[in-house]
Design a protein around this motif. Structure first.
Motif, mmCIF file in Angstrom:
data_model
loop_
_atom_site.group_PDB
_atom_site.id
_atom_site.type_symbol
_atom_site.label_atom_id
_atom_site.label_comp_id
_atom_site.label_asym_id
_atom_site.label_seq_id
_atom_site.Cartn_x
_atom_site.Cartn_y
_atom_site.Cartn_z
ATOM 1 N N ALA A 67 -11.127 4.746 -40.616
ATOM 2 C CA ALA A 67 -11.916 3.846 -41.469
ATOM 3 C C ALA A 67 -11.932 2.431 -40.909
ATOM 4 O O ALA A 67 -12.990 1.796 -40.826
ATOM 5 C CB ALA A 67 -11.348 3.849 -42.885
ATOM 6 N N ASN A 68 -10.769 1.931 -40.523
ATOM 7 C CA ASN A 68 -10.703 0.578 -39.968
ATOM 8 C C ASN A 68 -11.459 0.475 -38.648
ATOM 9 O O ASN A 68 -12.148 -0.519 -38.391
ATOM 10 C CB ASN A 68 -9.243 0.163 -39.751
ATOM 11 C CG ASN A 68 -8.580 -0.247 -41.049
ATOM 12 O OD1 ASN A 68 -9.208 -0.285 -42.089
ATOM 13 N ND2 ASN A 68 -7.299 -0.548 -40.991
ATOM 14 N N ALA A 69 -11.311 1.505 -37.809
ATOM 15 C CA ALA A 69 -11.997 1.483 -36.521
ATOM 16 C C ALA A 69 -13.511 1.477 -36.702
ATOM 17 O O ALA A 69 -14.231 0.712 -36.047
ATOM 18 C CB ALA A 69 -11.569 2.688 -35.683
ATOM 19 N N LEU A 70 -13.996 2.313 -37.615
ATOM 20 C CA LEU A 70 -15.439 2.369 -37.859
ATOM 21 C C LEU A 70 -15.957 1.064 -38.450
ATOM 22 O O LEU A 70 -17.021 0.566 -38.056
ATOM 23 C CB LEU A 70 -15.758 3.537 -38.795
ATOM 24 C CG LEU A 70 -15.601 4.941 -38.202
ATOM 25 C CD1 LEU A 70 -15.801 6.006 -39.277
ATOM 26 C CD2 LEU A 70 -16.589 5.162 -37.063
ATOM 27 N N ALA A 71 -15.207 0.514 -39.411
ATOM 28 C CA ALA A 71 -15.635 -0.743 -40.031
ATOM 29 C C ALA A 71 -15.668 -1.876 -39.007
ATOM 30 O O ALA A 71 -16.611 -2.682 -38.979
ATOM 31 C CB ALA A 71 -14.699 -1.092 -41.185
#
Length: 214
Positions: A67-71
């Motif tokens: 999630a953090n990587a995509l955001a």
């Protein structure tokens, strides 16, 4: 939307406090950990053995790793897209996919750079984290300076608390945090900041020349 974000932060904060408290009950002496970055996984292993350690790792990766990587990639790619659209970066980065309506060229560039950086620091994630933190903190420092410059200096604001005192306090706090960062992270962050300033000055000169020619 605002209330939802606030409640989410409160719930996440409360869960983190509870989780930390329970972990401290299981292993009261934090000096016993060889690496504090993996402390929770060690605690999970003491409670449920290798199964719970693996489960905690998988859940961590799925819940905030992806999630953090995509955001982060989505945010950075759109910043590059906006800069390219405003002619501050090569226009190829402003291309929008005809079907998905997303800035696919900037997204691919961010993905490639992220992959290369990740592979480079694969065995030294701590240094990579500090480099990322240094970049973010440097941006926050510049934002505090920009607030003072825009509101207090240019617009002659008399709201001393919000437009002068608070930015100064924030600047001091962030500066103190940056002092304690890894030396390599500070060097890379400083070099990157100088490159950014140099690039900005070049753009200003080119813009002035274009206006003069018009």
């Amino acid at each position: 939307m605002g209330k939802g974000i606030l409640w989410s932060l409160l719930i996440v904060g409360a869960l983190f406090i509870i989780q930390t408290y329970l972990a401290a009950l299981i292993v009261p002496n934090w000096h016993s950990f060889n690496d504090l970055n993996t402390a929770f996984y060690v605690v999970a292993g003491k409670v449920g053995g290798p199964f719970l350690t693996d489960l905690t790792t998988i859940v961590t990766i799925l819940s905030w790793g992806f999630a953090n990587a995509l955001a982060a990639q989505a945010a950075i790619s759109r910043i590059l897209f906006g800069m390219a659209r405003d002619h501050n970066l090569p226009h190829v980065l402003a291309r929008v996919h005809p079907r998905f309506k997303t800035p696919y060229m900037s997204t691919l560039l961010v993905a490639v750079i992220s992959l290369l950086v990740g592979l480079t620091f694969m065995n030294d994630s701590g240094t990579l984290s500090e480099i990322v933190n240094c970049g973010a903190l440097t941006a926050f420092l510049v934002i505090h300076i920009a607030v003072i410059n825009h509101f207090f200096i240019k617009q002659h604001s008399h709201d001393y608390w919000h437009h002068l005192i608070v930015p100064i306090i924030g600047f001091i706090i962030i500066s103190f945090v940056m002092i304690n960062l890894n030396v390599l992270a500070k060097e890379i962050g400083g070099i990157w900041l100088l490159i950014g300033i140099g690039y900005y000055l070049i753009l200003r000169v080119l813009q002035r020349n274009t206006e003069m020619n018009l």
